[in-house]
Design an enzyme around this catalytic site. Sequence first.
Site, PDB file in Angstrom:
ATOM      1  N   LYS A 111       1.800  -9.046  -2.761  1.00  0.00           N
ATOM      2  CA  LYS A 111       1.172  -9.932  -3.737  1.00  0.00           C
ATOM      3  C   LYS A 111       2.093 -11.075  -4.170  1.00  0.00           C
ATOM      4  O   LYS A 111       1.625 -12.103  -4.627  1.00  0.00           O
ATOM      5  CB  LYS A 111       0.692  -9.126  -4.929  1.00  0.00           C
ATOM      6  CG  LYS A 111      -0.414  -8.167  -4.480  1.00  0.00           C
ATOM      7  CD  LYS A 111      -1.144  -7.504  -5.588  1.00  0.00           C
ATOM      8  CE  LYS A 111      -2.371  -6.778  -5.090  1.00  0.00           C
ATOM      9  NZ  LYS A 111      -2.107  -5.385  -4.689  1.00  0.00           N
TER      10      LYS A 111
HETATM   11  C1  LIG Z   1      -2.970  -4.674  -3.962  1.00  0.00           C
HETATM   12  C2  LIG Z   1      -2.426  -3.801  -2.896  1.00  0.00           C
HETATM   13  C3  LIG Z   1      -3.213  -3.380  -1.819  1.00  0.00           C
HETATM   14  C4  LIG Z   1      -4.678  -3.732  -1.725  1.00  0.00           C
HETATM   15  O1  LIG Z   1      -4.899  -5.096  -1.536  1.00  0.00           O
HETATM   16  P1  LIG Z   1      -6.350  -5.702  -1.829  1.00  0.00           P
HETATM   17  O2  LIG Z   1      -6.201  -7.157  -1.628  1.00  0.00           O
HETATM   18  O3  LIG Z   1      -6.693  -5.325  -3.227  1.00  0.00           O
HETATM   19  O4  LIG Z   1      -7.263  -5.057  -0.853  1.00  0.00           O
HETATM   20  C5  LIG Z   1      -2.624  -2.628  -0.842  1.00  0.00           C
HETATM   21  N1  LIG Z   1      -1.318  -2.259  -0.919  1.00  0.00           N
HETATM   22  C6  LIG Z   1      -0.539  -2.639  -1.936  1.00  0.00           C
HETATM   23  C7  LIG Z   1       0.865  -2.190  -1.964  1.00  0.00           C
HETATM   24  C8  LIG Z   1      -1.054  -3.425  -2.949  1.00  0.00           C
HETATM   25  O5  LIG Z   1      -0.254  -3.804  -3.966  1.00  0.00           O
END
Ligand SMILES: *Cc1c(COP(=O)(O)O)cnc(C)c1O
Length: 455
Positions: A111
């Site tokens: 993210k």
């Molecule tokens: C947020 C997250 C996901 C999922 O991603 P999405 O975009 O919500 O599908 C998977 N793995 C980790 C470590 C995350 O932080």
Amino acid sequence: MRYVSTRNNSKEYNFENVFLKGLADDGGLYVPKSLKKYSTKELSELKNLNFNELSTEIIGQFSSNFISKDKLKSLVKKSYSTFREKEVVKISSAGELKILELFHGPTLAFKDIAMQFIGNLYEYYLSKNDKKINIVVATSGDTGAAAIDAIKGKSNLNIFVLHPNNKISSVQRKIMTTVEEKNVFNIAIDGNFDDCQNIVKQMFSDLEFSKSINMSGVNSINWARIIAQAVYYFYSYFKLGKETISFSVPTGNFGDVFAGYLAKKMGLPIDKLIVATNENDILHRAISKGDYVSKKVKETLSPSMDIQLASNFERLIYYVKNSDSEKTANIMKKVKQNSYQIEKNDLDIIQKDFLSESCNEKETLDIIKKNYEENNIVLDPHTAVGVGAATKLSFNDCIVLSTAHPCKFPNATNNAINKHEKLPDELQHVLDKKENFQVLKNSTEDVKNFIKSKV
Ligand SMILES: *Cc1c(COP(=O)(O)O)cnc(C)c1O
């Protein structure tokens, strides 16, 4: 580029609306009116770009009315200067599978890639507009940390982060709650992630409230996040140099995997996108057999995917319905009543691009163990779900998105291989620093009052 809402595409918006608001007033999600589709020849001209150049190219396709190419270029450069890898992401292997490591940013999850960019996009916007913005976001653990790191200390911005109390890993929580900057507010909600997400949605749809505080959202429905994430699909495709490629994507809110779908729609020769879920398997049930009925959220070893209703799925519905916003709005009513079953025709369309699998807790631990023993790598539990899904579907030749650094989830790795990874030096301090957060009831009013008292 102009944008419309998935629930009413007669009204148009510009990138500034889309980026600052996240969600349209009618409750729908923003989508671009048209998409750039790269030809094979155009793609071959992009293949030698480095990560920053490619980001500027892809993001620039969507934001040209908002920010000049030169400004975008410097903003991208600034965003990724905080990463531990020079090329931002890194490709490694787990046996035959390729692992796309996306966790080399400041808070150790994918993210950061979109969020560092967004933080600087706000700063750019505020440099030209005399305003104060309050960002409110719900997190299943990683979004909040990434958002806080991207926003902390920036002027004219506050950030309020809602996480489900006691339902995220302590490392995840500490990365958020040990930040000292005065514009950061952590709220722990007595509920689960869906409750947190609901509160944020309700505050947004209370226009009087949301306008009064200039509320802005950075959760995974924000289009600016999606486009920043589409970049690594292009980048890894070019790096591997194969004709077509499939991706396995650990999925919660359907944001990351939707970015892959966007890349495919823009002409990138992706074969299949594998939607990998943990025991919260609504997306697996939906994509494999059309069953989009949510159940109670389970707590798992991969908490960032402990989600039932995947907000970004609405965008896929919109495209599957051939950009018909009326049909999409009707389907979303059924989703709200928890009675949506995907029609056979629509499911056939979805299955041309998507496959899905889910891994239970034992499988997740087994995958971590097996990869440690056989390949000498430590996978975080989310990535393990991605690896497991690819393996179960016998997709040995694909790229698995590695979404978090294993040190963020010591419980899972301790459990699987009796060892946990060390935090990078620059994050060691969070382990014993004083934490700062407010526990609140699962009540939109309480959260509103808290926010009002701080702005
Ligand atoms: C947020 C997250 C996901 C999922 O991603 P999405 O975009 O919500 O599908 C998977 N793995 C980790 C470590 C995350 O932080």
